[in-house]
Design a protein around this motif. Structure first.
Motif, mmCIF file in Angstrom:
data_model
loop_
_atom_site.group_PDB
_atom_site.id
_atom_site.type_symbol
_atom_site.label_atom_id
_atom_site.label_comp_id
_atom_site.label_asym_id
_atom_site.label_seq_id
_atom_site.Cartn_x
_atom_site.Cartn_y
_atom_site.Cartn_z
ATOM 1 N N GLN A 214 -1.647 5.951 -7.955
ATOM 2 C CA GLN A 214 -0.653 6.946 -8.361
ATOM 3 C C GLN A 214 0.795 6.474 -8.248
ATOM 4 O O GLN A 214 1.697 7.123 -8.775
ATOM 5 N N CYS A 215 1.055 5.370 -7.528
ATOM 6 C CA CYS A 215 2.466 5.050 -7.242
ATOM 7 C C CYS A 215 2.930 3.699 -7.779
ATOM 8 O O CYS A 215 4.114 3.498 -7.986
ATOM 9 N N GLY A 216 2.026 2.759 -7.955
ATOM 10 C CA GLY A 216 2.388 1.453 -8.509
ATOM 11 C C GLY A 216 2.880 0.425 -7.507
ATOM 12 O O GLY A 216 3.182 -0.710 -7.886
ATOM 13 N N THR B 253 -1.750 -4.256 -13.055
ATOM 14 C CA THR B 253 -2.974 -3.607 -12.570
ATOM 15 C C THR B 253 -2.771 -3.096 -11.153
ATOM 16 O O THR B 253 -2.135 -3.762 -10.327
ATOM 17 N N ARG B 254 -3.321 -1.943 -10.872
ATOM 18 C CA ARG B 254 -3.232 -1.360 -9.528
ATOM 19 C C ARG B 254 -4.278 -2.031 -8.630
ATOM 20 O O ARG B 254 -5.481 -1.766 -8.768
ATOM 21 N N SER B 255 -3.824 -2.859 -7.735
ATOM 22 C CA SER B 255 -4.786 -3.608 -6.910
ATOM 23 C C SER B 255 -5.476 -2.730 -5.873
ATOM 24 O O SER B 255 -6.512 -3.098 -5.341
ATOM 25 N N PHE C 190 0.863 -1.175 0.000
ATOM 26 C CA PHE C 190 0.000 0.000 0.000
ATOM 27 C C PHE C 190 0.903 1.229 0.000
ATOM 28 O O PHE C 190 1.661 1.454 0.948
ATOM 29 N N GLY C 191 0.822 1.982 -1.085
ATOM 30 C CA GLY C 191 1.604 3.220 -1.148
ATOM 31 C C GLY C 191 0.694 4.418 -1.015
ATOM 32 O O GLY C 191 0.623 5.070 0.018
ATOM 33 N N CYS C 192 -0.057 4.680 -2.101
ATOM 34 C CA CYS C 192 -0.926 5.859 -2.123
ATOM 35 C C CYS C 192 -2.402 5.499 -1.976
ATOM 36 O O CYS C 192 -3.194 6.303 -1.500
HETATM 37 S S1 FES Z 1 -0.995 1.910 -3.648
HETATM 38 FE FE1 FES Z 1 -0.215 3.439 -5.004
HETATM 39 S S2 FES Z 1 -0.974 2.775 -6.944
HETATM 40 FE FE2 FES Z 1 -1.874 1.424 -5.532
#
Ligand code: FES
Ligand code: FES
Length: 157
Positions: free
Chosen positions: A43-45, A56-58, A37-39
């Motif tokens: 937005q961050c991948g 795919t962005r989960s 979990f980033g953003c």
């Molecule tokens: S947590 Fe940043 S793109 Fe999904």
């Protein structure tokens, strides 16, 4: 309600609502903690997984939308004993600093190499453009992806 998901080749059921983000289910219910979990906003991948081979962005993918799709996480890409060529190459290039972004980078790169086994450096840069690394190891990451492509071309795994 229970929803069934096909993750890393196995069908698993989870008692969750259809709008639950896939990332939460992977980490909290299936104990697959490779996706980060980033953003939480695409937005961050850091949360990237493959769904039917597509990066795919989960964090923004509701589990109710997945049906029978094949979900692959970094845990399904290789094993400690038999790492995927990308995992090998990232280690060889020492591409990680804190490592938080790396699994998402590898999953995005996996889609690229599946579709384009001999990418140019520009291809790699474009395919990883949406994956952010706050440590600034981008150059090593790009070298690692190119190294994995070369290893594939040489028939090494
Ligand atoms: S947590 Fe940043 S793109 Fe999904
Ligand atoms: S290695 Fe730290 S965020 Fe990329």
């Amino acid at each position: 309600m229970a929803i069934s998901l096909k993750v890393n080749g196995a069908v698993r059921a989870v008692p969750a609502e259809p709008d639950t983000p896939l990332l939460y289910v992977l980490r909290n219910d299936f104990e697959l903690n490779g996706a980060k979990f980033g953003c939480g906003l695409a937005q961050c991948g850091a949360c990237t997984v493959l769904i039917d081979g597509k990066a795919t962005r989960s964090c923004i993918t509701p589990i109710g939308a997945l049906g029978n799709s094949a979900i692959t996480t970094i845990e399904g890409l290789g094993t400690a004993g038999k790492p995927h060529p990308l995992q090998h190459a990232f280690i060889d290039e020492q591409a990680a600093q804190c490592g938080y972004c790396i699994n998402g980078m590898i999953m995005s790169a996996a889609e690229l190499l599946d579709n384009k086994p001999k990418p140019t450096e520009d291809d790699v840069r474009q395919s990883l453009a949406g994956n952010l690394c706050r440590c600034g190891t981008h150059n090593r990451i790009i070298r690692a992806v190119l190294r994995a492509a070369q290893a594939n071309a040489n028939g090494r795994t």
